[in-house]
Design a protein around this motif. Structure first.
Motif, PDB file in Angstrom:
ATOM      1  N   VAL B  36      21.116 -20.764  39.786  1.00 33.02           N
ATOM      2  CA  VAL B  36      19.715 -20.402  40.014  1.00 33.02           C
ATOM      3  C   VAL B  36      19.434 -20.374  41.515  1.00 33.02           C
ATOM      4  N   ALA B  37      19.865 -21.428  42.202  1.00 35.59           N
ATOM      5  CA  ALA B  37      19.589 -21.528  43.640  1.00 35.59           C
ATOM      6  C   ALA B  37      20.187 -20.347  44.391  1.00 35.59           C
ATOM      7  N   SER B  38      21.350 -19.893  43.935  1.00 30.79           N
ATOM      8  CA  SER B  38      22.030 -18.819  44.664  1.00 30.79           C
ATOM      9  C   SER B  38      21.255 -17.508  44.572  1.00 30.79           C
ATOM     10  N   ALA B  39      20.337 -17.395  43.607  1.00 24.57           N
ATOM     11  CA  ALA B  39      19.558 -16.160  43.491  1.00 24.57           C
ATOM     12  C   ALA B  39      18.184 -16.281  44.134  1.00 24.57           C
ATOM     13  N   VAL B  40      17.685 -17.502  44.283  1.00 27.38           N
ATOM     14  CA  VAL B  40      16.306 -17.690  44.751  1.00 27.38           C
ATOM     15  C   VAL B  40      16.149 -17.301  46.222  1.00 27.38           C
ATOM     16  N   LEU B  44      13.721 -14.470  48.052  1.00 24.14           N
ATOM     17  CA  LEU B  44      12.669 -14.810  49.015  1.00 24.14           C
ATOM     18  C   LEU B  44      12.786 -13.955  50.271  1.00 24.14           C
ATOM     19  N   TRP B  45      14.017 -13.821  50.772  1.00 19.96           N
ATOM     20  CA  TRP B  45      14.253 -12.971  51.951  1.00 19.96           C
ATOM     21  C   TRP B  45      13.760 -11.552  51.678  1.00 19.96           C
ATOM     22  N   LEU B  46      14.132 -11.067  50.536  1.00 15.54           N
ATOM     23  CA  LEU B  46      13.843  -9.676  50.209  1.00 15.54           C
ATOM     24  C   LEU B  46      12.336  -9.447  50.065  1.00 15.54           C
ATOM     25  N   LEU B  47      11.691 -10.321  49.297  1.00 16.20           N
ATOM     26  CA  LEU B  47      10.278 -10.082  48.995  1.00 16.20           C
ATOM     27  C   LEU B  47       9.368 -10.579  50.111  1.00 16.20           C
ATOM     28  N   PRO B  70      20.709  -4.127  50.877  1.00  9.91           N
ATOM     29  CA  PRO B  70      22.175  -4.310  50.994  1.00  9.91           C
ATOM     30  C   PRO B  70      22.532  -5.488  51.897  1.00  9.91           C
ATOM     31  N   GLY B  71      21.801  -5.656  53.001  1.00 13.67           N
ATOM     32  CA  GLY B  71      22.067  -6.767  53.916  1.00 13.67           C
ATOM     33  C   GLY B  71      21.842  -8.117  53.257  1.00 13.67           C
ATOM     34  N   ILE B  72      20.804  -8.179  52.412  1.00 15.05           N
ATOM     35  CA  ILE B  72      20.516  -9.447  51.727  1.00 15.05           C
ATOM     36  C   ILE B  72      21.595  -9.758  50.689  1.00 15.05           C
ATOM     37  N   LEU B  73      22.095  -8.721  50.036  1.00 16.48           N
ATOM     38  CA  LEU B  73      23.223  -8.933  49.105  1.00 16.48           C
ATOM     39  C   LEU B  73      24.413  -9.517  49.863  1.00 16.48           C
ATOM     40  N   VAL B 124      29.318 -13.327  40.115  1.00 18.22           N
ATOM     41  CA  VAL B 124      28.251 -13.608  39.145  1.00 18.22           C
ATOM     42  C   VAL B 124      26.895 -13.570  39.856  1.00 18.22           C
ATOM     43  N   GLN B 125      26.851 -14.214  41.013  1.00 22.87           N
ATOM     44  CA  GLN B 125      25.625 -14.207  41.814  1.00 22.87           C
ATOM     45  C   GLN B 125      25.225 -12.768  42.187  1.00 22.87           C
ATOM     46  N   SER B 126      26.211 -11.962  42.568  1.00 20.97           N
ATOM     47  CA  SER B 126      25.937 -10.580  42.949  1.00 20.97           C
ATOM     48  C   SER B 126      25.372  -9.795  41.770  1.00 20.97           C
TER      49      SER B 126
END
Lengths: 325, 266
Positions: B36-40, B44-47, B70-73, B124-126
């Motif tokens: 979960v943490a790996s997606a949060v 936040l950066w993106l939005l 793409p940079g955030i990924l 998985v995170q990606s």
């Protein structure tokens, strides 16, 4: 036949010689003990014999394979229970064993069959699906014992298998070790600083101090060397007449520490009156047969454990180790 | 005779890699908070960062939020991959490493198993972040992003290659560091420059002359650029160059990693 042949094995760390020109043979089927205080070189010897640490010089053959040149075959021949827990505590007991079987290239059918067998051997069958984090210290040690045996090694190394366990769990581990030696028919090399442990389990043992073997024999023979009994006399701050005791002629060894005079005497019970007459006033008397503790003391001039309080030494050494990490 | 033994040994090594992977996967599944943490943070950066700054910044050809996706990924994969290296420090600290190193498999296999394990976590995170990208763009929360199956599929492959190299870097660091604290310290010196110089947050077209060479030295730059190719359809370098640099970098760090594991103390 020797299953382990240690040949002038030496390990230096910077300017410390941890293992000093060790030469030793261990026969197939033996239950062999390496006895010595912390820092004596037991664990380093074990790490070399298990190929985890390269010797500075010298070598050894385990199951006929050379430690350095045939490390892979040596690893297939051995199982180990390390001093500190080395299972993954986020996995279940079963998963730890499965992982072990995979690491050792066991075919799945054989692996599953062995998991059932070794879990049974250490009485963990009904806890196999619990996460290891929720195991007690003794259970975890039993799991690692099972793991070390799973791939049917020729030699099982046990590095202080009961360190840090309470006396009851320690007793359990001993019982399991005795059982597995009967049922699995393997050679065991044990390092320990628990004298009772060595005395109870080992068919032969080496006392190691400063990286060298100072004595090598069966526990019974080692105790015979001391020739009998140990007499401890409480003298407090008094002035015991040690010269007179020496003059008796049958006292092998006299030591004085913390208000206690300790004598090594053959047939102490018969000679006690003479000793008491010679030494003068005493506050307490204790006579007991010589133990491996005394043997260790005899060879190294130091006491194995600082106190006889159960587990005290182990706990302190655990603190020491975590503090120095 | 010699050949059959070799074949058997190779089977054992592959089994060993599988064993290491099995363990990493089990641990990953058990630490759900990590997933979960790996997606949060990336979201936040993106939005928040992208959404907030996007109102004032304009990138030719696309919205700022879509531009940094793409940079955030790449950033998410960078952080999770490098931090994966700390697990080798933990393995050593809890002595689990001894159990692995005393097993009859080579240290190269231990390393490869770890790389595959860490890369799996990042993949998985990606996947989560790509799916969130699709969902958020559906709701109009990433203006300018138009996900396509081929584009996002290719992005996943690029991210997989990126994580393979970055996990290797993390493991090299982990093999070298003695304490988790030391690892955190050194890795943060590595992470932030790698992230900032990669151009994850800005276009590479009109850089100050002092910055351009540093950006070109950063291996992550090429992953970000390749991701822009497949997700946005526009980027700075040729896609072939991006991929060549990525493959070359991966080969080098895997080679260095094998040596680092060979020399690693128990």
């Amino acid at each position: 036949m020797a299953i382990i042949e240690i040949d002038h094995l030496t390990k230096r760390f910077d300017d410390i010689v941890a293992v000093d020109d060790l030469t030793l043979e261990i026969a197939d089927g033996e239950f062999f003990g390496l006895l010595g205080p912390n820092g004596a070189g037991k664990s380093t010897t074990l790490l070399m014999l298990t190929t985890l640490v390269r010797p500075t010089s010298g070598t050894a053959r385990v199951n006929g394979f050379d430690l350095v040149r045939q490390a892979g075959q040596v690893r297939r021949s051995i199982g180990i229970v390390f001093q500190d827990p080395s299972s993954d505590d986020t996995l279940t007991g079963y998963e730890n064993l499965k992982l072990h079987g995979m690491l050792y290239g066991m075919p799945p059918a054989l692996r599953e069959q062995r998991i059932v067998e070794v879990l049974e051997l250490v009485d963990l069958t009904n806890r196999k699906d619990s996460i290891v984090k929720h195991y007690s210290g003794g259970m975890r040690r039993r799991l690692e014992l099972a793991r070390g045996l799973m791939h049917r090694p020729k030699v099982l190394f046990l590095d202080e298998p009961t360190l840090g366990l309470d006396p009851q769990s320690r007793d359990h581990i001993w019982a399991y070790v005795e059982r597995l030696v009967r049922e699995e028919n393997i050679t065991v090399v044990l390092t320990t600083h628990y004298m009772e442990e060595a005395d109870r389990l080992c068919s032969r043992l080496a006392i190691i101090d400063h990286g060298k073997i100072v004595a090598l024999d069966s526990p019974a023979n080692l105790k015979l060397v001391l020739g009998g009994d140990v007499v401890s006399l409480g003298v407090g701050k008094g002035e015991p007449n040690l010269d007179a005791v020496k003059a008796l002629g049958f006292v092998d060894k006299i030591e004085r520490r913390n208000g206690i005079v300790q004598l090594t005497v053959r047939d102490a019970r018969d000679r006690l009156p003479q000793i008491l007459q010679a030494i003068g006033e005493v506050k307490s008397i204790e006579v007991r047969p010589a133990s491996l503790d005394d043997v260790f003391m005899h060879y190294t001039g130091r006491e194995m454990r600082e106190s006889s309080a159960e587990g005290g030494w182990a706990e302190r050494s655990m603190h020491y180790r975590s503090a120095t990490r | 005779m010699g050949r059959t033994i070799d074949a058997l040994q190779i089977r054992h090594e592959i089994g060993g890699i599988g064993a290491i992977w099995y363990r990493e996967w089990k641990v990953f599944l058990r630490e759900k908070s990590r997933i979960v943490a790996s997606a949060v943070n990336p979201i936040l950066w993106l939005l928040v960062f992208g959404g907030g700054l996007g109102r004032s910044v304009s990138i030719p050809g696309t919205d700022y939020q879509a531009f940094i996706y793409p940079g955030i990924l790449a950033q998410a994969v960078l952080f999770s991959s490098i931090f994966f290296g700390v697990y080798i420090v933990w393995d050593r600290k809890i002595d689990f490493l001894k159990e692995v190193l005393v097993a009859p498999i080579s240290r190269t296999s231990v390393f490869i198993g770890k790389v595959v394990g860490g890369a799996t976590d990042s993949v998985v995170q990606s996947v989560i972040l790509l799916v969130l990208g699709v969902v958020l763009s559906r709701f109009g929360m990433i203006p300018g992003l138009h996900p396509t199956v081929t584009g996002f599929g290719a992005a996943l492959l690029i991210l997989a290659l990126t994580t393979a190299s970055l996990v290797s870097v993390g493991l090299i660091l982990g093999a070298w560091m003695e304490s988790p604290e030391g690892f955190q310290l050194v890795s943060s010196f590595l992470l932030f420059p790698t992230f900032f110089f990669s151009g994850a947050l800005f276009p590479l077209d009109r850089l100050p002359s002092w910055l351009a060479p540093l950006v070109r030295l950063d291996p992550l730059t090429y992953s970000v650029d390749a991701l822009r190719h497949v997700i946005l359809g526009t980027a700075h370098f040729a896609l072939g160059l991006d991929l060549a640099v990525m493959v070359g970098f991966t080969v080098v760090v895997i080679a260095v990693g094998s040596v680092a594991f060979q020399r690693m103390k128990v």
